[in-house]
Design a protein around this motif. Structure first.
Motif, PDB file in Angstrom:
ATOM      1  N   ASP A  71      70.205  51.995  52.590  1.00  0.00           N
ATOM      2  CA  ASP A  71      69.932  53.196  53.359  1.00  0.00           C
ATOM      3  C   ASP A  71      71.190  53.937  53.812  1.00  0.00           C
ATOM      4  O   ASP A  71      71.104  55.061  54.242  1.00  0.00           O
ATOM      5  CB  ASP A  71      69.097  52.876  54.602  1.00  0.00           C
ATOM      6  CG  ASP A  71      67.673  52.510  54.214  1.00  0.00           C
ATOM      7  OD1 ASP A  71      67.273  52.825  53.091  1.00  0.00           O
ATOM      8  OD2 ASP A  71      66.983  51.889  55.044  1.00  0.00           O
ATOM      9  N   HIS A  72      72.358  53.323  53.729  1.00  0.00           N
ATOM     10  CA  HIS A  72      73.583  53.978  54.193  1.00  0.00           C
ATOM     11  C   HIS A  72      74.022  55.095  53.283  1.00  0.00           C
ATOM     12  O   HIS A  72      74.296  56.196  53.711  1.00  0.00           O
ATOM     13  CB  HIS A  72      74.726  52.963  54.296  1.00  0.00           C
ATOM     14  CG  HIS A  72      74.716  52.236  55.581  1.00  0.00           C
ATOM     15  ND1 HIS A  72      75.842  51.794  56.160  1.00  0.00           N
ATOM     16  CD2 HIS A  72      73.726  51.863  56.397  1.00  0.00           C
ATOM     17  CE1 HIS A  72      75.555  51.182  57.272  1.00  0.00           C
ATOM     18  NE2 HIS A  72      74.261  51.216  57.435  1.00  0.00           N
ATOM     19  N   ALA A  73      74.177  54.807  52.011  1.00  0.00           N
ATOM     20  CA  ALA A  73      74.768  55.775  51.110  1.00  0.00           C
ATOM     21  C   ALA A  73      73.718  56.683  50.491  1.00  0.00           C
ATOM     22  O   ALA A  73      72.599  56.274  50.250  1.00  0.00           O
ATOM     23  CB  ALA A  73      75.551  55.066  50.014  1.00  0.00           C
ATOM     24  N   ARG A 122      74.562  57.595  58.378  1.00  0.00           N
ATOM     25  CA  ARG A 122      75.389  57.448  59.573  1.00  0.00           C
ATOM     26  C   ARG A 122      76.739  56.916  59.131  1.00  0.00           C
ATOM     27  O   ARG A 122      76.877  56.404  58.031  1.00  0.00           O
ATOM     28  CB  ARG A 122      74.740  56.528  60.598  1.00  0.00           C
ATOM     29  CG  ARG A 122      74.590  55.095  60.145  1.00  0.00           C
ATOM     30  CD  ARG A 122      74.087  54.201  61.286  1.00  0.00           C
ATOM     31  NE  ARG A 122      73.994  52.827  60.870  1.00  0.00           N
ATOM     32  CZ  ARG A 122      75.012  51.969  60.798  1.00  0.00           C
ATOM     33  NH1 ARG A 122      76.221  52.364  61.120  1.00  0.00           N
ATOM     34  NH2 ARG A 122      74.836  50.742  60.413  1.00  0.00           N
ATOM     35  N   SER A 123      77.717  57.012  59.996  1.00  0.00           N
ATOM     36  CA  SER A 123      79.054  56.547  59.616  1.00  0.00           C
ATOM     37  C   SER A 123      79.115  55.025  59.674  1.00  0.00           C
ATOM     38  O   SER A 123      78.758  54.425  60.681  1.00  0.00           O
ATOM     39  CB  SER A 123      80.110  57.158  60.533  1.00  0.00           C
ATOM     40  OG  SER A 123      79.812  56.871  61.874  1.00  0.00           O
ATOM     41  N   PRO A 124      79.544  54.381  58.590  1.00  0.00           N
ATOM     42  CA  PRO A 124      79.657  52.929  58.585  1.00  0.00           C
ATOM     43  C   PRO A 124      80.841  52.468  59.435  1.00  0.00           C
ATOM     44  O   PRO A 124      81.782  53.219  59.666  1.00  0.00           O
ATOM     45  CB  PRO A 124      79.875  52.576  57.117  1.00  0.00           C
ATOM     46  CG  PRO A 124      80.141  53.836  56.411  1.00  0.00           C
ATOM     47  CD  PRO A 124      79.834  54.970  57.315  1.00  0.00           C
ATOM     48  N   ILE A 166      77.554  52.035  47.289  1.00  0.00           N
ATOM     49  CA  ILE A 166      78.032  53.330  46.808  1.00  0.00           C
ATOM     50  C   ILE A 166      77.899  53.328  45.291  1.00  0.00           C
ATOM     51  O   ILE A 166      78.503  52.498  44.616  1.00  0.00           O
ATOM     52  CB  ILE A 166      79.498  53.582  47.215  1.00  0.00           C
ATOM     53  CG1 ILE A 166      79.641  53.544  48.736  1.00  0.00           C
ATOM     54  CG2 ILE A 166      79.990  54.910  46.652  1.00  0.00           C
ATOM     55  CD1 ILE A 166      81.061  53.606  49.229  1.00  0.00           C
ATOM     56  N   VAL A 173      78.223  48.339  52.408  1.00  0.00           N
ATOM     57  CA  VAL A 173      77.524  49.565  52.044  1.00  0.00           C
ATOM     58  C   VAL A 173      77.412  49.635  50.528  1.00  0.00           C
ATOM     59  O   VAL A 173      78.213  49.052  49.805  1.00  0.00           O
ATOM     60  CB  VAL A 173      78.234  50.839  52.583  1.00  0.00           C
ATOM     61  CG1 VAL A 173      78.223  50.874  54.090  1.00  0.00           C
ATOM     62  CG2 VAL A 173      79.652  50.939  52.079  1.00  0.00           C
ATOM     63  N   HIS A 183      77.559  61.239  50.855  1.00  0.00           N
ATOM     64  CA  HIS A 183      76.718  61.488  52.027  1.00  0.00           C
ATOM     65  C   HIS A 183      76.172  60.150  52.514  1.00  0.00           C
ATOM     66  O   HIS A 183      75.669  59.356  51.727  1.00  0.00           O
ATOM     67  CB  HIS A 183      75.556  62.417  51.682  1.00  0.00           C
ATOM     68  CG  HIS A 183      75.997  63.821  51.500  1.00  0.00           C
ATOM     69  ND1 HIS A 183      76.227  64.660  52.566  1.00  0.00           N
ATOM     70  CD2 HIS A 183      76.260  64.542  50.389  1.00  0.00           C
ATOM     71  CE1 HIS A 183      76.609  65.839  52.108  1.00  0.00           C
ATOM     72  NE2 HIS A 183      76.637  65.792  50.788  1.00  0.00           N
ATOM     73  N   PHE A 184      76.292  59.910  53.830  1.00  0.00           N
ATOM     74  CA  PHE A 184      75.760  58.720  54.465  1.00  0.00           C
ATOM     75  C   PHE A 184      74.798  59.152  55.562  1.00  0.00           C
ATOM     76  O   PHE A 184      74.978  60.206  56.182  1.00  0.00           O
ATOM     77  CB  PHE A 184      76.886  57.896  55.104  1.00  0.00           C
ATOM     78  CG  PHE A 184      77.740  57.147  54.116  1.00  0.00           C
ATOM     79  CD1 PHE A 184      77.576  55.781  53.943  1.00  0.00           C
ATOM     80  CD2 PHE A 184      78.714  57.793  53.383  1.00  0.00           C
ATOM     81  CE1 PHE A 184      78.368  55.082  53.053  1.00  0.00           C
ATOM     82  CE2 PHE A 184      79.506  57.103  52.488  1.00  0.00           C
ATOM     83  CZ  PHE A 184      79.334  55.742  52.316  1.00  0.00           C
TER      84      PHE A 184
END
Length: 81
Positions: A75-77, A23-25, A33, A31, A20-21
């Motif tokens: 904050d992405h992943a 937003r899409s990278p 993970i 990123v 789950h992100f």
């Protein structure tokens, strides 16, 4: 947003999992993970009404060596599915 992550060479990538992100990278972004910072080399949308699961995928290259994880990267992943 649920995104499938593939790792390695684009000719034979290995599935890393679905994550789950927020937003899409985009290609070129770093990123995090599962505590590992990687660079996105390719990102694409793959819509399908017949395929259950992630409708977006990214290809990542090897880990970024010895970096401090910046808040915007963290904050992405989100969670592993």
């Amino acid at each position: 947003m649920l995104i499938d992550v593939l790792a390695g060479d684009s000719s034979s990538p290995a599935a890393w999992g679905s994550f789950h992100f927020a937003r899409s990278p985009k290609a070129g972004e770093e990123v995090e993970i599962d505590g590992t910072v990687v660079i996105v080399t390719r990102a694409w949308h793959r819509p399908s009404i017949y395929y259950k699961g992630a409708k977006f995928a990214i290809l990542v290259e090897d880990t970024v060596g010895d970096v401090q994880i910046r808040p915007e990267v963290r904050d992405h992943a989100g969670m592993t599915v």
